[in-house]
Motif scaffolding. Structure first.
Motif, PDB file in Angstrom:
ATOM      1  N   TYR A  16       3.866   8.039 -10.146  1.00  0.00           N
ATOM      2  CA  TYR A  16       4.000   7.439 -11.467  1.00  0.00           C
ATOM      3  C   TYR A  16       4.179   5.801 -11.238  1.00  0.00           C
ATOM      4  O   TYR A  16       3.978   5.010 -11.328  1.00  0.00           O
ATOM      5  CB  TYR A  16       5.615   7.945 -12.541  1.00  0.00           C
ATOM      6  CG  TYR A  16       5.362   7.314 -13.478  1.00  0.00           C
ATOM      7  CD1 TYR A  16       4.245   7.268 -14.193  1.00  0.00           C
ATOM      8  CD2 TYR A  16       6.963   6.179 -13.786  1.00  0.00           C
ATOM      9  CE1 TYR A  16       4.604   6.623 -15.613  1.00  0.00           C
ATOM     10  CE2 TYR A  16       6.188   5.849 -14.664  1.00  0.00           C
ATOM     11  CZ  TYR A  16       5.544   5.420 -15.640  1.00  0.00           C
ATOM     12  OH  TYR A  16       5.925   4.891 -16.990  1.00  0.00           O
ATOM     13  N   PHE A  17       5.087   5.389 -10.050  1.00  0.00           N
ATOM     14  CA  PHE A  17       5.731   4.416  -9.446  1.00  0.00           C
ATOM     15  C   PHE A  17       4.646   3.429  -9.006  1.00  0.00           C
ATOM     16  O   PHE A  17       4.587   2.264  -9.040  1.00  0.00           O
ATOM     17  CB  PHE A  17       7.134   4.445  -8.850  1.00  0.00           C
ATOM     18  CG  PHE A  17       7.996   4.688  -9.897  1.00  0.00           C
ATOM     19  CD1 PHE A  17       8.674   4.043 -10.870  1.00  0.00           C
ATOM     20  CD2 PHE A  17       8.489   6.131  -9.363  1.00  0.00           C
ATOM     21  CE1 PHE A  17       9.338   3.810 -11.713  1.00  0.00           C
ATOM     22  CE2 PHE A  17      10.534   6.198 -10.320  1.00  0.00           C
ATOM     23  CZ  PHE A  17      10.407   5.520 -11.020  1.00  0.00           C
ATOM     24  N   ARG A  18       3.672   3.950  -7.789  1.00  0.00           N
ATOM     25  CA  ARG A  18       2.782   3.124  -7.670  1.00  0.00           C
ATOM     26  C   ARG A  18       1.917   3.011  -8.261  1.00  0.00           C
ATOM     27  O   ARG A  18       0.863   1.949  -8.360  1.00  0.00           O
ATOM     28  CB  ARG A  18       2.126   4.609  -6.403  1.00  0.00           C
ATOM     29  CG  ARG A  18       0.921   3.941  -5.488  1.00  0.00           C
ATOM     30  CD  ARG A  18       0.417   5.299  -4.784  1.00  0.00           C
ATOM     31  NE  ARG A  18       1.472   5.718  -3.825  1.00  0.00           N
ATOM     32  CZ  ARG A  18       2.103   4.920  -2.206  1.00  0.00           C
ATOM     33  NH1 ARG A  18       1.304   3.862  -2.271  1.00  0.00           N
ATOM     34  NH2 ARG A  18       2.926   5.299  -1.992  1.00  0.00           N
ATOM     35  N   SER A  35      -1.467  -0.365 -11.419  1.00  0.00           N
ATOM     36  CA  SER A  35      -2.057  -1.808 -12.858  1.00  0.00           C
ATOM     37  C   SER A  35      -1.469  -3.344 -12.745  1.00  0.00           C
ATOM     38  O   SER A  35      -2.547  -3.442 -13.818  1.00  0.00           O
ATOM     39  CB  SER A  35      -1.076  -0.472 -13.994  1.00  0.00           C
ATOM     40  OG  SER A  35      -0.404  -0.834 -14.427  1.00  0.00           O
ATOM     41  N   GLU A  36      -0.679  -3.015 -12.222  1.00  0.00           N
ATOM     42  CA  GLU A  36      -0.566  -4.633 -11.926  1.00  0.00           C
ATOM     43  C   GLU A  36      -1.553  -5.772 -10.989  1.00  0.00           C
ATOM     44  O   GLU A  36      -0.807  -6.896 -10.646  1.00  0.00           O
ATOM     45  CB  GLU A  36       0.268  -5.564 -11.998  1.00  0.00           C
ATOM     46  CG  GLU A  36       0.606  -4.896 -13.877  1.00  0.00           C
ATOM     47  CD  GLU A  36       2.386  -5.025 -14.541  1.00  0.00           C
ATOM     48  OE1 GLU A  36       3.708  -5.866 -13.017  1.00  0.00           O
ATOM     49  OE2 GLU A  36       2.886  -4.240 -14.666  1.00  0.00           O
ATOM     50  N   LEU A  87      -8.302   1.100 -12.822  1.00  0.00           N
ATOM     51  CA  LEU A  87      -8.171   2.872 -12.741  1.00  0.00           C
ATOM     52  C   LEU A  87      -6.894   3.362 -12.285  1.00  0.00           C
ATOM     53  O   LEU A  87      -6.818   4.146 -13.617  1.00  0.00           O
ATOM     54  CB  LEU A  87      -8.771   2.893 -11.452  1.00  0.00           C
ATOM     55  CG  LEU A  87      -8.701   3.715 -10.552  1.00  0.00           C
ATOM     56  CD1 LEU A  87      -9.625   5.089 -12.225  1.00  0.00           C
ATOM     57  CD2 LEU A  87      -9.053   4.405  -9.664  1.00  0.00           C
ATOM     58  N   ALA A  88      -5.825   2.113 -12.361  1.00  0.00           N
ATOM     59  CA  ALA A  88      -4.425   3.005 -12.254  1.00  0.00           C
ATOM     60  C   ALA A  88      -3.556   2.910 -13.653  1.00  0.00           C
ATOM     61  O   ALA A  88      -3.398   3.340 -14.164  1.00  0.00           O
ATOM     62  CB  ALA A  88      -3.537   1.122 -11.224  1.00  0.00           C
ATOM     63  N   VAL A  89      -4.224   1.328 -14.807  1.00  0.00           N
ATOM     64  CA  VAL A  89      -3.590   1.677 -15.777  1.00  0.00           C
ATOM     65  C   VAL A  89      -3.904   3.709 -16.320  1.00  0.00           C
ATOM     66  O   VAL A  89      -2.839   4.080 -16.894  1.00  0.00           O
ATOM     67  CB  VAL A  89      -4.615   0.517 -17.033  1.00  0.00           C
ATOM     68  CG1 VAL A  89      -4.340   0.859 -18.183  1.00  0.00           C
ATOM     69  CG2 VAL A  89      -4.280   0.021 -16.514  1.00  0.00           C
ATOM     70  N   LYS A  90      -5.488   3.199 -16.300  1.00  0.00           N
ATOM     71  CA  LYS A  90      -5.424   4.908 -16.498  1.00  0.00           C
ATOM     72  C   LYS A  90      -4.883   6.306 -16.066  1.00  0.00           C
ATOM     73  O   LYS A  90      -4.370   6.873 -16.768  1.00  0.00           O
ATOM     74  CB  LYS A  90      -7.251   5.178 -16.034  1.00  0.00           C
ATOM     75  CG  LYS A  90      -7.998   5.964 -17.352  1.00  0.00           C
ATOM     76  CD  LYS A  90      -8.396   6.723 -18.487  1.00  0.00           C
ATOM     77  CE  LYS A  90      -8.594   7.444 -19.136  1.00  0.00           C
ATOM     78  NZ  LYS A  90      -7.857   7.502 -20.483  1.00  0.00           N
ATOM     79  N   ILE A  96      -0.803  -5.175  -3.725  1.00  0.00           N
ATOM     80  CA  ILE A  96      -0.459  -4.016  -3.860  1.00  0.00           C
ATOM     81  C   ILE A  96       1.487  -4.327  -3.557  1.00  0.00           C
ATOM     82  O   ILE A  96       1.572  -5.527  -3.265  1.00  0.00           O
ATOM     83  CB  ILE A  96      -0.264  -2.550  -2.414  1.00  0.00           C
ATOM     84  CG1 ILE A  96       0.103  -3.216  -0.981  1.00  0.00           C
ATOM     85  CG2 ILE A  96      -1.653  -2.682  -2.701  1.00  0.00           C
ATOM     86  CD1 ILE A  96       0.001  -2.364   0.328  1.00  0.00           C
ATOM     87  N   VAL A  97       2.393  -3.332  -4.435  1.00  0.00           N
ATOM     88  CA  VAL A  97       3.346  -3.718  -3.457  1.00  0.00           C
ATOM     89  C   VAL A  97       4.377  -3.099  -2.562  1.00  0.00           C
ATOM     90  O   VAL A  97       3.418  -1.567  -1.937  1.00  0.00           O
ATOM     91  CB  VAL A  97       4.407  -3.691  -4.831  1.00  0.00           C
ATOM     92  CG1 VAL A  97       4.093  -4.488  -6.168  1.00  0.00           C
ATOM     93  CG2 VAL A  97       4.659  -1.640  -5.270  1.00  0.00           C
ATOM     94  N   SER A  98       5.267  -2.953  -1.848  1.00  0.00           N
ATOM     95  CA  SER A  98       4.872  -2.535  -0.735  1.00  0.00           C
ATOM     96  C   SER A  98       5.995  -1.014  -0.560  1.00  0.00           C
ATOM     97  O   SER A  98       6.607  -0.662  -2.160  1.00  0.00           O
ATOM     98  CB  SER A  98       6.217  -3.135   0.433  1.00  0.00           C
ATOM     99  OG  SER A  98       7.853  -3.196  -0.412  1.00  0.00           O
TER     100      SER A  98
END
Lengths: 251, 146
Positions: free
Chosen positions: A107-109, A114-115, A124-127, A188-190
């Motif tokens: 969920y957090f990934r 999504s940003e 794709l991540a939004v979906k 990505i975020v770390s």
């Protein structure tokens, strides 16, 4: 953007989806009650879709083979999934704890992705995030149900499963050297940031469920570098049983 | 029509996100699946192609992508009525971020009561959930808000 770094990130994220999908699908026909049988099967189907869509991006943007080839024609060493997803289902308690811990992380990934500045992945991540909400809702409900609202037996089972799962769960956040290239360009975020968000969230749910997070655990790393448990190869052999009969067959 | 909900058209479901007609009569349709792993998308893509050829446009391309992601707010009012006719509780419109707590009070498609209970967020297809109505004592399915 660094294509090798992106390739590694997409593959390991997709591999996690594919392997957990296979594990969840093993509950089809064996769930402890019909609704749970359907739930695990549905989540498996969603995850398989997520894996396919992520492989498609890797295929289109990183010059990798198509989704089917990536899923069914690679050697065990080439899989970059974390070891957590390859562990056998065991009993329902472990499957449930793993599903909850995994989907909280997902969920957090996918919220972060999504940003992403890499547009195909962000879209794709939004979906995917919208679908994971349901997975997490399911996992969380049952963790609390069998924890705080359960019986002595269910609480002990959940706690034992959590103790076993925890070091492997921490292994989901294995950082790779190439990640920093994607972090600077905000693709990505770390893993470190995700792990922090995840810890805070799962702690809240476990408090509500009356379960305790084991202390001083050492994360089980290795999966992202292709080092797997003895359980992955048998899973892959089963998954590719049909295609192995005739890899050139048209479907 | 949706292969799994035959009372609902693809347009009313909101999964056709763009249609372009070029001067040379080439038609480009863009679709997006309800769920990423929806196994019905290939059937629907083929159905759209066939339907457009039938009305006289031979040059058709149907793309499937996530440029405009599907959500249940894309369902038209006619689409929701079609779901109800099929015995499925239509999803309610939401603003900003969807909270899944709404599933606990889904309106029963049989008697209209909100005295209902969520049995499972997963049903016979990826887009449906299972509920029970305490007023008419019937199990029912809902079309999941996403």
């Amino acid at each position: 953007m660094d294509t090798n770094a992106l390739k590694n990130y997409l593959l390991r994220t997709a591999d996690d989806q594919l392997i957990i999908a296979h594990r969840h699908s093993e509950w089809t026909g064996f769930g402890p009650l019909l609704e749970e049988d359907i739930a695990f099967s549905s989540i498996a189907q969603d995850k398989l879709g997520h894996a396919q869509a992520l492989y498609n991006i890797a295929h289109e943007h990183c010059a990798l083979p198509n989704a089917d080839t990536l899923a069914f024609r690679r050697n065990e060493k080439d899989f970059l999934c974390c070891q957590f997803v390859e562990l056998p289902n065991g009993e329902y308690d472990f499957s449930l704890i793993r599903h909850f811990l995994f989907d909280a992380a997902e969920y957090f990934r996918f919220s972060a992705l999504s940003e992403s500045t890499f547009e195909p992945l962000a879209k794709l991540a939004v979906k995917i995030r919208g679908e994971i909400k349901y997975h997490l809702y399911h996992g969380r409900t049952w963790v609390v149900q069998l924890g705080a609202n359960g019986t002595d037996e269910s609480r002990v089972r959940m706690q034992t499963a959590l103790n076993y799962a925890w070091p492997f769960a921490l292994g989901m956040f294995e950082q790779m050297a190439t990640d920093s290239l994607l972090e600077t360009s905000e693709v990505i975020v770390s893993e470190e940031i995700l792990k922090k968000q995840w810890l805070e969230f799962v702690k809240g749910v476990f408090d509500e469920a009356g379960l305790k997070i084991p202390e001083n655990s050492t994360p089980v790393f290795g999966g992202r570098g292709g080092f797997h448990t003895e359980y992955l190869q048998p899973l892959l052999s089963e998954m590719t049983e049909v295609i192995d009969i005739d890899p050139s067959a048209e479907w | 029509m949706d292969p799994e909900i035959p009372t609902l058209s693809l347009m009313d479901m909101g999964i056709v996100t763009d249609i372009e007609l070029a001067p040379d009569n080439k038609v480009t349709v863009t679709m997006t699946p309800t769920f990423v792993g929806c196994p019905a998308i290939d059937v629907m893509r083929a159905d759209v192609e066939t339907a457009i050829r039938k009305i006289g446009f031979d040059d058709v391309v149907v793309n499937v992508n996530f440029d405009t992601p599907w959500n249940t707010n894309r369902l038209t009012e006619r689409g929701k009525a079609a779901l109800l006719k099929h015995g499925l509780a239509p999803p309610e419109k939401y603003e900003y971020e969807l909270e899944l707590d709404v599933l606990e009070f889904t309106k029963c498609p049989q008697c209209g009561s909100k005295n209902t209970e969520l049995k499972s967020p997963f049903g016979p297809t990826l887009c449906r959930s299972l509920h029970y109505c305490h007023d008419c004592l019937q199990a029912f399915e809902g079309f999941k808000p996403v």
